[in-house]
Design a protein around this motif. Structure first.
Motif, PDB file in Angstrom:
ATOM      1  N   PHE A  97       0.845  -1.186   0.000  1.00 12.05           N
ATOM      2  CA  PHE A  97       0.000   0.000   0.000  1.00 12.05           C
ATOM      3  C   PHE A  97       0.887   1.245   0.000  1.00 12.05           C
ATOM      4  N   HIS A  98       0.280   2.384  -0.251  1.00  9.64           N
ATOM      5  CA  HIS A  98       1.036   3.635  -0.346  1.00  9.64           C
ATOM      6  C   HIS A  98       1.755   3.989   0.952  1.00  9.64           C
ATOM      7  N   ASN A  99       1.273   3.472   2.086  1.00  9.64           N
ATOM      8  CA  ASN A  99       1.924   3.756   3.369  1.00  9.64           C
ATOM      9  C   ASN A  99       2.990   2.723   3.718  1.00  9.64           C
ATOM     10  N   GLY A 100       3.276   1.815   2.784  1.00  8.21           N
ATOM     11  CA  GLY A 100       4.294   0.798   3.018  1.00  8.21           C
ATOM     12  C   GLY A 100       3.766  -0.489   3.607  1.00  8.21           C
ATOM     13  N   GLU A 101       2.517  -0.497   3.964  1.00  8.83           N
ATOM     14  CA  GLU A 101       1.877  -1.690   4.532  1.00  8.83           C
ATOM     15  C   GLU A 101       1.769  -2.784   3.468  1.00  8.83           C
ATOM     16  N   PRO A 102       2.021  -4.043   3.814  1.00 10.06           N
ATOM     17  CA  PRO A 102       1.987  -5.086   2.794  1.00 10.06           C
ATOM     18  C   PRO A 102       0.561  -5.447   2.372  1.00 10.06           C
ATOM     19  N   PHE A 103       0.389  -5.698   1.083  1.00  6.25           N
ATOM     20  CA  PHE A 103      -0.854  -6.270   0.586  1.00  6.25           C
ATOM     21  C   PHE A 103      -0.758  -7.782   0.691  1.00  6.25           C
ATOM     22  N   ASN A 104      -1.788  -8.397   1.272  1.00  2.00           N
ATOM     23  CA  ASN A 104      -1.787  -9.844   1.425  1.00  2.00           C
ATOM     24  C   ASN A 104      -3.217 -10.341   1.631  1.00  2.00           C
ATOM     25  N   ALA A 105      -3.342 -11.627   1.925  1.00  4.00           N
ATOM     26  CA  ALA A 105      -4.663 -12.227   2.086  1.00  4.00           C
ATOM     27  C   ALA A 105      -5.439 -11.597   3.241  1.00  4.00           C
ATOM     28  N   ASP A 106      -4.734 -11.202   4.311  1.00  6.99           N
ATOM     29  CA  ASP A 106      -5.411 -10.569   5.444  1.00  6.99           C
ATOM     30  C   ASP A 106      -6.055  -9.245   5.032  1.00  6.99           C
ATOM     31  N   ALA A 107      -5.387  -8.509   4.146  1.00 10.89           N
ATOM     32  CA  ALA A 107      -5.952  -7.245   3.661  1.00 10.89           C
ATOM     33  C   ALA A 107      -7.223  -7.483   2.847  1.00 10.89           C
ATOM     34  N   VAL A 108      -7.229  -8.553   2.058  1.00 10.84           N
ATOM     35  CA  VAL A 108      -8.425  -8.886   1.275  1.00 10.84           C
ATOM     36  C   VAL A 108      -9.577  -9.241   2.215  1.00 10.84           C
ATOM     37  N   LYS A 109      -9.307 -10.108   3.177  1.00 13.09           N
ATOM     38  CA  LYS A 109     -10.358 -10.495   4.120  1.00 13.09           C
ATOM     39  C   LYS A 109     -10.865  -9.280   4.893  1.00 13.09           C
ATOM     40  N   PHE A 110      -9.961  -8.445   5.363  1.00 17.34           N
ATOM     41  CA  PHE A 110     -10.362  -7.242   6.098  1.00 17.34           C
ATOM     42  C   PHE A 110     -11.273  -6.364   5.248  1.00 17.34           C
ATOM     43  N   SER A 111     -10.895  -6.158   3.986  1.00 17.64           N
ATOM     44  CA  SER A 111     -11.659  -5.272   3.103  1.00 17.64           C
ATOM     45  C   SER A 111     -13.091  -5.762   2.930  1.00 17.64           C
ATOM     46  N   PHE A 112     -13.258  -7.075   2.773  1.00 21.04           N
ATOM     47  CA  PHE A 112     -14.605  -7.597   2.542  1.00 21.04           C
ATOM     48  C   PHE A 112     -15.376  -7.797   3.845  1.00 21.04           C
ATOM     49  N   ASP A 113     -14.705  -8.105   4.932  1.00 26.65           N
ATOM     50  CA  ASP A 113     -15.396  -8.127   6.220  1.00 26.65           C
ATOM     51  C   ASP A 113     -15.953  -6.740   6.535  1.00 26.65           C
ATOM     52  N   ARG A 114     -15.167  -5.732   6.218  1.00 28.65           N
ATOM     53  CA  ARG A 114     -15.587  -4.348   6.453  1.00 28.65           C
ATOM     54  C   ARG A 114     -16.751  -3.965   5.541  1.00 28.65           C
ATOM     55  N   ALA A 177     -13.117   8.066   9.615  1.00 25.21           N
ATOM     56  CA  ALA A 177     -13.284   9.467   9.224  1.00 25.21           C
ATOM     57  C   ALA A 177     -12.028  10.008   8.551  1.00 25.21           C
ATOM     58  N   GLU A 178     -10.861   9.683   9.111  1.00 22.70           N
ATOM     59  CA  GLU A 178      -9.607  10.135   8.519  1.00 22.70           C
ATOM     60  C   GLU A 178      -9.369   9.454   7.172  1.00 22.70           C
ATOM     61  N   PHE A 179      -9.718   8.170   7.083  1.00 24.36           N
ATOM     62  CA  PHE A 179      -9.548   7.445   5.826  1.00 24.36           C
ATOM     63  C   PHE A 179     -10.400   8.045   4.718  1.00 24.36           C
ATOM     64  N   ASN A 180     -11.575   8.567   5.064  1.00 23.04           N
ATOM     65  CA  ASN A 180     -12.442   9.219   4.076  1.00 23.04           C
ATOM     66  C   ASN A 180     -11.714  10.351   3.361  1.00 23.04           C
ATOM     67  N   ASN A 181     -10.880  11.077   4.107  1.00 23.24           N
ATOM     68  CA  ASN A 181     -10.226  12.273   3.580  1.00 23.24           C
ATOM     69  C   ASN A 181      -8.796  12.044   3.115  1.00 23.24           C
ATOM     70  N   ASN A 182      -8.170  10.999   3.629  1.00 30.40           N
ATOM     71  CA  ASN A 182      -6.783  10.709   3.277  1.00 30.40           C
ATOM     72  C   ASN A 182      -6.649   9.228   2.931  1.00 30.40           C
ATOM     73  N   PRO A 183      -7.124   8.852   1.752  1.00 29.82           N
ATOM     74  CA  PRO A 183      -7.169   7.440   1.385  1.00 29.82           C
ATOM     75  C   PRO A 183      -5.796   6.872   1.049  1.00 29.82           C
ATOM     76  N   VAL A 184      -5.664   5.587   1.274  1.00 29.11           N
ATOM     77  CA  VAL A 184      -4.445   4.851   0.946  1.00 29.11           C
ATOM     78  C   VAL A 184      -4.852   3.596   0.188  1.00 29.11           C
ATOM     79  N   GLY A 185      -4.241   3.402  -0.980  1.00 22.83           N
ATOM     80  CA  GLY A 185      -4.510   2.210  -1.765  1.00 22.83           C
ATOM     81  C   GLY A 185      -3.218   1.598  -2.258  1.00 22.83           C
ATOM     82  N   THR A 186      -3.330   0.812  -3.340  1.00 23.53           N
ATOM     83  CA  THR A 186      -2.144   0.197  -3.946  1.00 23.53           C
ATOM     84  C   THR A 186      -1.906   0.697  -5.364  1.00 23.53           C
TER      85      THR A 186
END
Length: 507
Positions: A97-114, A177-186
């Motif tokens: 991700f743009h903040n250096g965080e790794p993209f992995n299976a946990d990120a996919v699960k988190f995104s869809f759980d959310r 709320a912060e993510f709404n205004n300062n998004p981070v993706g890949t």
């Protein structure tokens, strides 16, 4: 059914769709977008003006570009198992991700759980993904999507909007709320600043897995007035004006400027005047049909829209899956319309209110024409414009419209389900007035169908049913019209406004 892609095939697909790019970025462009989406969180929005920017910031497991082909993105391959109720995705390695965080299976699960949980329930996207029962992590680079029922459109849905993959650690640290205004993706660009109702700035993601973009910076300016956007284009203040901010009437002016050009492509956007079916004269199905027949939609397309659109019989264009070429729109017949209104007991001078998006200059011309036609049929139509966000987020969902209201719908999946379910199913945000158990049953019937031909028949049945009930006045399928400065090179117009700018360069 199994789909597996070799490394060579993936490389070719990425090159063909614009993921591969030179190693160093240089140059800047400015894009005029007509609306601030208000939030950059993928689960908060349905707006094409979100996607025209955020497609450069976020990515899904799949990607569909302007050529309409579905290719790998954050997933390199997938296979469908268990009669379509389980899909296994192999994830791309080495992505951050743009903040250096790794993209992995946990990120996919988190995104869809959310998306499928309490946070997603607050936004408009959750309903598109209800076929997903759960996401299971198999290992760091493998996830299984367990489906409550087969979903023939899911792979396309995973390429956009709510299905974008988001960073778990960042969201946990900063909050929603912060993510709404300062998004981070890949994606190939990072958002560096956002000023509500003013604009946003992106810079190249030099570490992008598909190669650094050609451009070093992209600025988006939120300019609601088309005339202002085009004046900025002419003066060099912006380089690209995206739909629907290019009024058809301005096309000759743009084309007369040696520095500018118009690029038009067939798109998914359909426009209708939907009816309040719950009260007033438009509660009567025959009155609704009479109002449709009182308006010469072909003349509107030929004159006001200069042929940059086509008349529609249902709320979809001819590239939509579910389109029925044999279906004819109700004909323009002023005398029959008058007779039908009289038979229904509608008195001469009866009034209707038409609600429109105030910044849509082209449609406001169309609305004036519609009002004039209705006037010839003896119905007094007044036009009440609203600021777009107010109309879409308050007036329509809360059932506070007049008898008729503008609905322009992107249908970005090019699948009629994406439009029809949202427009016609009981309880949906865009269906504040109507409830039809038979129509609900048809909408639900087609969703799990894996037989493409049979599903298409049901979608066509839905279109015919909605047309027979005259739930809206179908107007036209509009081309996606872009205006650009000729210094912008390699610009590929997106039919669905979901611009990818990493291959764009400037002279």
């Amino acid at each position: 059914m199994k789909k597996t892609l070799t490394a060579t095939a993936i490389a070719l697909a990425l090159t063909a769709t614009g993921f591969a790019a030179p190693a160093m970025a240089a140059g800047k462009i400015t894009v005029s977008s007509p609306q601030d989406p208000g939030s950059w969180d993928p689960i908060d929005t349905f707006l094409i003006n979100w996607a025209s920017l955020a497609t450069n910031v976020f990515e899904g497991l799949t990607y569909r570009g302007p050529d309409m082909e579905l290719v790998p993105a954050l997933a390199t391959s997938w296979e469908t198992l268990d009669d379509g109720t389980r899909i296994r995705f192999t994830l791309r390695e080495g992505v951050t991700f743009h903040n250096g965080e790794p993209f992995n299976a946990d990120a996919v699960k988190f995104s869809f759980d959310r998306l499928l949980g309490e946070e997603g329930a607050k936004g408009p996207q959750q309903a598109n993904y209800t076929s997903i029962e759960k996401v299971e992590v198999i290992d760091d680079t493998t996830v299984d999507f367990h489906l409550a029922q087969a979903d023939p459109v899911l792979l396309t849905k995973l390429a956009g909007y709510g299905a974008m993959i988001v960073p778990p650690q960042y969201i946990a640290e900063v909050g929603d709320a912060e993510f709404n205004n300062n998004p981070v993706g890949t994606g190939p660009f990072k958002m560096t600043s956002y000023s509500p109702k003013v604009g946003a700035s992106l810079v190249a993601n030099e570490d992008y897995w598909g190669g650094a973009p050609n451009l070093s910076e992209v600025d988006y300016r939120f300019i609601s007035e088309p005339s202002t956007a085009l004046a900025e284009l002419q003066s060099g203040g912006v380089d690209v004006v995206i739909p629907p901010s290019v009024p058809v009437g301005m096309i000759p002016t743009i084309e007369a400027d040696d520095n500018l050009e118009v690029i038009s492509t067939g798109g998914p956007t359909v426009t209708a005047l939907r009816f309040d079916t719950s009260r007033g004269i438009t509660a009567d199905e025959n009155v609704r049909k009479a109002l449709i027949m009182a308006v010469d939609r072909g003349a509107i397309v030929d004159t006001i829209l200069a042929g940059q659109a086509s008349v529609i019989a249902s709320f979809q264009g001819d590239r939509s899956f579910g389109y029925d070429a044999s279906m004819e729109p109700l004909p323009y017949d002023l005398e029959k319309a008058k007779a039908m209104l009289k038979e229904a007991g509608v008195e001469q001078g009866a009034s209707v209110e038409i609600n429109t998006r105030g910044n849509d200059a082209t449609f406001n011309e169309v609305a004036q024409a519609v009002a004039a036609y209705l006037g010839m049929a003896g119905v007094n139509a007044t036009i009440k414009p609203y600021e777009t966000n107010v109309l879409l987020n308050d007036i329509i969902p809360q059932g506070k419209t007049g008898e008729m209201f503008q609905q322009s719908w992107g249908g970005w999946t090019f699948d009629y389900d994406n439009t029809a379910y949202a427009m016609y199913h009981t309880g949906q945000k865009w269906n504040p007035y109507d409830s039809d158990a038979d129509l609900d049953a048809l909408l639900e019937k087609q969703r799990p169908m894996t037989d493409r031909a049979e599903r298409e028949k049901v979608l066509q049945e839905i279109a015919a049913y909605a047309a027979d009930r005259a739930l809206e006045m179908p107007l036209y399928n509009m081309n996606a019209i872009y205006a650009i400065n000729k210094r912008v090179q390699n610009f590929e117009p997106a039919p669905d406004n979901r611009l990818r700018l990493d291959k764009v360069s400037v002279e």
